[in-house]
Structures are given as structure tokens and as C-alpha cells.
Design a protein around this motif. Structure first.
Motif, PDB file in Angstrom:
ATOM      1  N   VAL A   1      37.917  34.786  35.768  1.00 23.95           N
ATOM      2  CA  VAL A   1      38.211  35.819  35.871  1.00 23.95           C
ATOM      3  C   VAL A   1      37.330  37.266  35.206  1.00 23.95           C
ATOM      4  N   GLY A   2      36.481  36.719  34.523  1.00 20.82           N
ATOM      5  CA  GLY A   2      35.487  37.707  33.760  1.00 20.82           C
ATOM      6  C   GLY A   2      35.882  38.075  32.531  1.00 20.82           C
ATOM      7  N   GLY A   3      36.779  37.502  31.793  1.00 22.72           N
ATOM      8  CA  GLY A   3      37.197  37.733  30.402  1.00 22.72           C
ATOM      9  C   GLY A   3      37.705  39.075  30.469  1.00 22.72           C
ATOM     10  N   PHE A   4      38.038  39.836  29.420  1.00 26.90           N
ATOM     11  CA  PHE A   4      38.216  41.310  29.134  1.00 26.90           C
ATOM     12  C   PHE A   4      37.614  42.149  29.898  1.00 26.90           C
ATOM     13  N   ASP A   5      38.111  43.289  30.426  1.00 26.50           N
ATOM     14  CA  ASP A   5      37.421  44.250  31.184  1.00 26.50           C
ATOM     15  C   ASP A   5      36.837  45.307  30.164  1.00 26.50           C
ATOM     16  N   GLU A   6      35.638  45.409  29.843  1.00 26.31           N
ATOM     17  CA  GLU A   6      34.903  46.378  28.767  1.00 26.31           C
ATOM     18  C   GLU A   6      34.887  47.532  29.158  1.00 26.31           C
ATOM     19  N   SER A   7      35.067  47.927  30.509  1.00 26.32           N
ATOM     20  CA  SER A   7      35.258  49.332  30.928  1.00 26.32           C
ATOM     21  C   SER A   7      36.708  50.036  30.618  1.00 26.32           C
ATOM     22  N   LEU A   8      37.523  49.143  30.102  1.00 27.46           N
ATOM     23  CA  LEU A   8      38.893  49.932  29.813  1.00 27.46           C
ATOM     24  C   LEU A   8      38.942  50.200  28.232  1.00 27.46           C
ATOM     25  N   ASP A   9      39.483  51.537  27.724  1.00 25.64           N
ATOM     26  CA  ASP A   9      39.712  51.830  26.689  1.00 25.64           C
ATOM     27  C   ASP A   9      40.902  51.426  26.179  1.00 25.64           C
ATOM     28  N   ALA A  10      41.980  51.143  27.180  1.00 26.52           N
ATOM     29  CA  ALA A  10      43.286  50.636  26.677  1.00 26.52           C
ATOM     30  C   ALA A  10      43.862  49.592  27.703  1.00 26.52           C
ATOM     31  N   ALA A  11      44.957  48.930  27.193  1.00 29.59           N
ATOM     32  CA  ALA A  11      45.630  47.869  28.193  1.00 29.59           C
ATOM     33  C   ALA A  11      44.643  46.798  28.466  1.00 29.59           C
ATOM     34  N   GLN A  12      43.752  46.717  27.795  1.00 29.61           N
ATOM     35  CA  GLN A  12      42.763  45.469  28.184  1.00 29.61           C
ATOM     36  C   GLN A  12      43.468  44.093  28.180  1.00 29.61           C
ATOM     37  N   ASP A  13      44.119  43.873  27.391  1.00 31.46           N
ATOM     38  CA  ASP A  13      44.983  42.571  27.265  1.00 31.46           C
ATOM     39  C   ASP A  13      45.815  42.575  28.625  1.00 31.46           C
ATOM     40  N   TYR A  14      46.729  43.632  28.797  1.00 28.84           N
ATOM     41  CA  TYR A  14      47.545  43.771  30.121  1.00 28.84           C
ATOM     42  C   TYR A  14      46.816  43.497  31.143  1.00 28.84           C
ATOM     43  N   ASP A  15      45.915  44.119  31.370  1.00 30.49           N
ATOM     44  CA  ASP A  15      44.759  44.150  32.679  1.00 30.49           C
ATOM     45  C   ASP A  15      44.343  42.464  32.732  1.00 30.49           C
ATOM     46  N   LEU A  16      44.084  41.834  31.676  1.00 30.90           N
ATOM     47  CA  LEU A  16      43.710  40.550  31.856  1.00 30.90           C
ATOM     48  C   LEU A  16      44.935  39.470  32.210  1.00 30.90           C
ATOM     49  N   TRP A  17      46.086  39.717  31.665  1.00 32.39           N
ATOM     50  CA  TRP A  17      47.090  38.988  31.975  1.00 32.39           C
ATOM     51  C   TRP A  17      47.490  38.952  33.578  1.00 32.39           C
ATOM     52  N   ILE A  18      47.290  40.094  34.239  1.00 34.20           N
ATOM     53  CA  ILE A  18      47.588  40.479  35.660  1.00 34.20           C
ATOM     54  C   ILE A  18      46.609  39.870  36.365  1.00 34.20           C
ATOM     55  N   ARG A  19      45.154  39.652  35.908  1.00 35.40           N
ATOM     56  CA  ARG A  19      44.196  38.945  36.800  1.00 35.40           C
ATOM     57  C   ARG A  19      44.337  37.547  36.635  1.00 35.40           C
ATOM     58  N   LEU A  20      44.723  36.954  35.468  1.00 41.65           N
ATOM     59  CA  LEU A  20      44.964  35.632  35.294  1.00 41.65           C
ATOM     60  C   LEU A  20      46.284  35.074  36.145  1.00 41.65           C
ATOM     61  N   CYS A  21      47.131  36.036  36.097  1.00 45.99           N
ATOM     62  CA  CYS A  21      48.529  35.848  36.795  1.00 45.99           C
ATOM     63  C   CYS A  21      48.337  35.776  38.350  1.00 45.99           C
ATOM     64  N   GLU A  22      47.486  36.720  38.931  1.00 43.45           N
ATOM     65  CA  GLU A  22      47.152  36.544  40.251  1.00 43.45           C
ATOM     66  C   GLU A  22      46.488  35.393  40.737  1.00 43.45           C
ATOM     67  N   ARG A  23      45.573  34.893  39.950  1.00 44.63           N
ATOM     68  CA  ARG A  23      44.424  33.977  40.067  1.00 44.63           C
ATOM     69  C   ARG A  23      45.254  32.393  40.101  1.00 44.63           C
TER      70      ARG A  23
END
Length: 277
Positions: free
Chosen positions: A162-184
Motif C-alpha cells: 500500500v506504499g507505507g506512510f504517505d510522506e506528503s501528509l503533515d498529520a493523520a499519517q497513521d490514520y491514512d495508512l489504516w484506511i488504505r490497509l483496511c480497503e485493501r
């Protein structure tokens, strides 16, 4: 030991020499017998190599150092890339695991779920309430709020897919990753025991710049809002307004928050009010 899958404990750190040993100690005393420690020092003023070296007689250790700070996302991705384990388990440098955390998470792991997490003990100066989470965290729940928190036990290959943590985000990076993992990979499994301690009783420097948090959360919202229904969007916007101090009272809570979240918001307000006094 060889029959147990290797777990890579990844600790990212920045200028917290006073707090880091507590986190590392909690890795070193794990009851699970096949763990490696990966520490990413994200541009601390003084290198932490000597602190980390003390654990080399206890378990395999890798120490990575950035001469300049690159931020939380890059540091975490560096740790994931360097990990040798089948599983990755993150730990912030100001928090700690219970001695049986990894043993219980590995035992509970199921490939039908995206990953496994646990309840959390919140360590305030005036108390230590437990944050209890649902046994199963679905994508529908996750689009309302970050029910996971900041850590879990996850297969490295899934993080890479899923590409790991999104380095373009300044906050909610973990939250964003959980959503992408959950979708996949499906819903998230939660062990309903407090297997991690999150310390909220200090003012130590954090990797993420607080000034960027609002901008980062807005970027997170824009990234995922198309997946959200009207109720989820309203609740996300309520949280953004709350973070900027624009929530004026009960009327806004009733207007923006879905009824099934009212008691959660009231409990959160009570907890923050009384624990911070």
C-alpha cells in the motif's frame, strides 16, 4: 525460536534521550522470543547510538540515523524498509508496551484481517484510563474516526503493497495508512486488552510539527472524503473545527456529530478536562 515469525519492533525517535530508554526497555522485556529492534534516529541534536547499543546483548539491533530530520513519515518508512521481520510493530519513543504485547498480537493475528491492534492505557498525570476499542474495526467505523490509534502488528509485505506512510501528509499519517490497509485487506482485528501505554504526561518534542497538523488533517480529509457518507463527512469536519477552537458548545455537537458518537464526545471532553487539571 526459529518456528516463531520474526517481528521487527520499529522505534522512531527525535530529541527524547530522557524518554527513549522506557520504550526500548519495553521491547527488550517482551515475552515473545523472536524480535529484532530497529531504531530510527530522525536528526536528534545528539546521536542516540550509545543508548541503543546497550540493548545489543539482549536482542538483534539496527540503528539508523538521519543527520537532518525528515519527519515522522519518512522515519517510519525507513524503519519498515530496513526491517527483516515478517511482521512490523511500531512504537513511539515516548510510549511503552506491556511485556506480553507482541506475544498476544501474534497469537491473535489472522490473515483475514488487515492487521491486529489492541486496547490502550492512556497515561495521564492524574490517572490511567483504558481506551477500549471494538473487537472488529470495519472501514465504515474507520471513516468516522481513527479507532486504531497509532500502532498495530502488520505484515511488512502488506505495508509495502500500500506504499507505507504517505510522506506528503503533515498529520493523520497513521490514520491514512489504516484506511488504505483496511480497503485493501479487510477489517482490523482488536485484542480487547490494554497492551500498550500511551504517555500524555510530558511536553517532550515531537517529530511532527504541531503547526502543520491542521493543514495535514485537511489534506487527509480531502484525500478520503469521497469514500465517506454524509454523516462521516460531517463528523470529520466537526473534528477539524474542534481542533481549531471553533466548536462553541452543545448545539454544534448535536448538529455535527451523529447520535451514536454523542456519548464518546462527552466522555472525551470530561476526560481531557479533568485529567489536564
Amino acid at each position: 525460536m526459529s518456528e516463531l515469525p520474526l517481528v521487527s519492533a520499529i522505534v522512531t525517535t527525535h530529541n527524547r534521550a530522557d524518554l527513549l530508554p522506557r520504550a526500548l526497555d519495553s521491547v527488550a522485556v517482551q515475552s515473545y522470543e523472536n524480535i529484532e529492534l530497529v531504531v530510527v534516529d530522525d536528526g536528534s541534536d545528539d546521536p542516540f547510538r550509545s543508548i541503543v547499543a546497550k540493548y545489543e546483548d539482549i536482542l538483534p539491533v539496527r540503528y539508523l540515523r538521519n543527520e537532518q530530520a525528515h519527519g515522522a513519515c519518512r522515519a517510519r518508512n525507513q524503519g519498515i524498509e530496513a526491517a527483516s521481520g515478517i511482521f512490523v510493530a511500531g512504537l513511539d519513543d515516548d510510549d511503552a508496551w506491556t511485556e506480553d504485547r507482541i506475544e498476544k498480537l501474534v497469537k491473535a493475528y489472522d490473515d483475514d484481517f488487515a492487521f491486529v491492534t489492541s486496547d490502550v492505557q492512556m497515561m495521564y498525570e492524574k490517572g490511567a484510563p483504558v481506551w477500549g476499542k471494538p473487537k472488529v474495526i470495519s472501514l465504515e467505523k474507520l471513516l468516522y474516526s481513527n479507532y486504531v490509534g497509532n500502532q498495530g502488528l502488520i505484515k511488512k509485505e502488506r505495508l509495502l503493497k500500500v506504499g507505507g506512510f504517505d510522506e506528503s501528509l503533515d498529520a493523520a499519517q497513521d490514520y491514512d495508512l489504516w484506511i488504505r490497509l483496511c480497503e485493501r485487506f479487510g477489517p482490523i482485528k482488536n485484542v480487547q486488552q490494554p497492551l500498550q501505554k500511551v504517555y500524555l504526561d510530558h511536553d517532550g518534542e515531537r517529530i511532527t510539527n504541531p503547526k502543520d497538523q491542521l493543514r495535514g488533517y485537511l489534506a487527509f480529509y480531502q484525500k478520503h472524503k469521497k469514500k465517506m457518507n454524509r454523516s462521516q463527512r460531517k463528523y470529520q469536519l466537526y473534528n477539524i473545527r474542534k481542533a481549531t477552537g471553533k466548536v462553541s458548545g452543545l448545539s454544534e455537537l448535536l448538529g455535527w456529530v451523529p447520535p451514536h458518537r454523542w456519548w464518546k464526545e462527552i466522555k472525551s471532553w470530561i476526560l481531557k478536562t479533568f485529567m489536564s487539571k
